[in-house]
Design an enzyme around this catalytic site. Structure first.
Site, mmCIF file in Angstrom:
data_model
loop_
_atom_site.group_PDB
_atom_site.id
_atom_site.type_symbol
_atom_site.label_atom_id
_atom_site.label_comp_id
_atom_site.label_asym_id
_atom_site.label_seq_id
_atom_site.Cartn_x
_atom_site.Cartn_y
_atom_site.Cartn_z
ATOM 1 N N TYR A 174 81.284 -12.103 50.167
ATOM 2 C CA TYR A 174 82.415 -11.205 49.914
ATOM 3 C C TYR A 174 82.243 -9.953 50.759
ATOM 4 O O TYR A 174 81.340 -9.157 50.525
ATOM 5 C CB TYR A 174 82.485 -10.865 48.429
ATOM 6 N N LYS A 202 85.120 -14.599 51.202
ATOM 7 C CA LYS A 202 86.348 -13.850 50.995
ATOM 8 C C LYS A 202 86.274 -12.658 51.929
ATOM 9 O O LYS A 202 85.421 -11.785 51.781
ATOM 10 C CB LYS A 202 86.480 -13.373 49.549
ATOM 11 N N SER A 204 88.122 -9.438 53.234
ATOM 12 C CA SER A 204 89.194 -8.506 52.905
ATOM 13 C C SER A 204 89.445 -7.479 53.992
ATOM 14 O O SER A 204 90.226 -6.541 53.795
ATOM 15 C CB SER A 204 88.869 -7.782 51.583
#
EC number: 4.1.3.16
Length: 333
Positions: A174, A202, A204
């Site tokens: 992440y 993930k 972002s």
């Protein structure tokens, strides 16, 4: 919500079917198929907001009420204890209780990803094991960042490798530089993608070039890329992402699932039109007004948002009106 009636992409019916996804389905338009995934992350995941009462205690009854409404939306699964869930503000006991509450309510054919990243490797390992015991299907592990100057690629590779080695469930990296001030370096991602228990990331950061490069460079690995925001979801699918973990899905889950379906079908004109309508409200509930804005918007769409936990402050009346315009001007309100 009129758009929800057009959904055409049902969830895969059982966890046992995850390894039988069609070759190339998770890898986009032009990327050659890689190995079949150990755990298929393809689809939309809302990173659940944690509901609090007026006394700022976790409100489990309202959490269950939100979950009942989300059950009618074809999400691939749910994420608990991410940035949107105010994870840093929850006590260790609360984190496990929230996860257990969601697991009890969630059908077994929907995945449950749980945030377990801590600042130390030891604490991350311990929490990841606890999350697995409480029913998480995969661990979402944010980059440690307090001593970000010391977080070299080598240090981060060592950290994630030790977590992956100890974890009884798959690990999803992440990277959320807006919150941590630290982007997981590309070379670290590519190294970790080779680990059999690291199954995806993930991301972002919103850098589509980086997302496309990760997809391309890991195409022969059991590794999937999830877009970390609805604002660049279409672009991520176009370069081969498998799915998205999008805060806006707490509010507009059905349209985001429809956007995924349109991308899968190659209906790019319709997908582009829908993506355009999602950009402004997404920006409003993420970088502009953050979690207080997201929780306010949830109230307008029939969910329980409620207060944030201090020191996060509620929106001012003027901010509430600005937020309303972001949704009304794009036809959602």
């Amino acid at each position: 919500m009129a758009l929800s009636t057009r959904l055409t992409s049902p969830l895969r019916p059982a966890l046992a079917a995850l390894c039988r996804a069609a070759p190339g389905q998770q890898r986009g338009l032009s990327t050659p198929p890689g190995p079949e995934p150990t755990l298929d992350l393809g689809g939309i995941f809302p990173p659940l907001a944690t509901p609090f009462s007026a006394l700022q205690e976790v409100d489990y009854a309202q959490l269950e009420a939100n979950l009942r409404r989300y059950a009618s939306i074809p999400f691939r699964g749910l994420v608990v204890l991410g940035s949107t869930g105010e994870y840093p503000y929850l006590a260790p006991r609360e984190r496990l209780e929230v996860l257990s509450c969601v697991r009890r309510a969630l059908p077994r054919d929907r995945l449950l990803l749980a945030g377990s990243g801590c600042e130390s490797t030891q604490a991350t390992v311990e929490l990841t094991v606890s999350m697995a015991e409480a029913g998480a299907d995969a661990a979402l592990v944010v980059t440690p960042c307090y001593y970000r100057g010391a977080m070299s690629s080598a240090a981060l590779v060592r950290h994630y490798t030790e977590v992956a080695e100890a974890s009884p469930i798959p690990v999803v990296l992440y990277s959320v530089p807006a919150n941590t001030g630290l982007e997981l370096p590309l070379e670290a991602v590519l190294t970790l993608a080779q680990h059999p228990n690291v199954i995806g990331i993930k991301d972002s950061g919103g850098d589509i070039t980086r997302i496309g490069l990760i997809v391309h460079k890991t195409r022969q690995e059991d590794f999937q890329v999830l877009a970390g925001s609805a604002g660049f979801l279409l672009a991520s699918y176009a370069v081969g992402a498998s799915g998205g973990v999008c805060a806006l899905a707490n509010v507009l889950g059905a349209p985001l699932c429809q956007l995924e379906s349109l991308c899968r079908q190659g209906c790019w004109q319709e997908a582009r039109e829908l993506q355009h309508r999602l950009i402004e409200p997404n920006a409003a509930v993420t970088r502009r007004f953050g979690i207080p804005g997201l929780k306010q918007a949830m109230e307008w769409f029939g969910y329980y948002g409620g207060p944030c936990r201090a020191p996060l402050a509620p929106l001012s009346p003027a901010q509430v009106e600005e937020l309303r315009v972001a949704f009304s001007s794009t036809g959602w309100l």
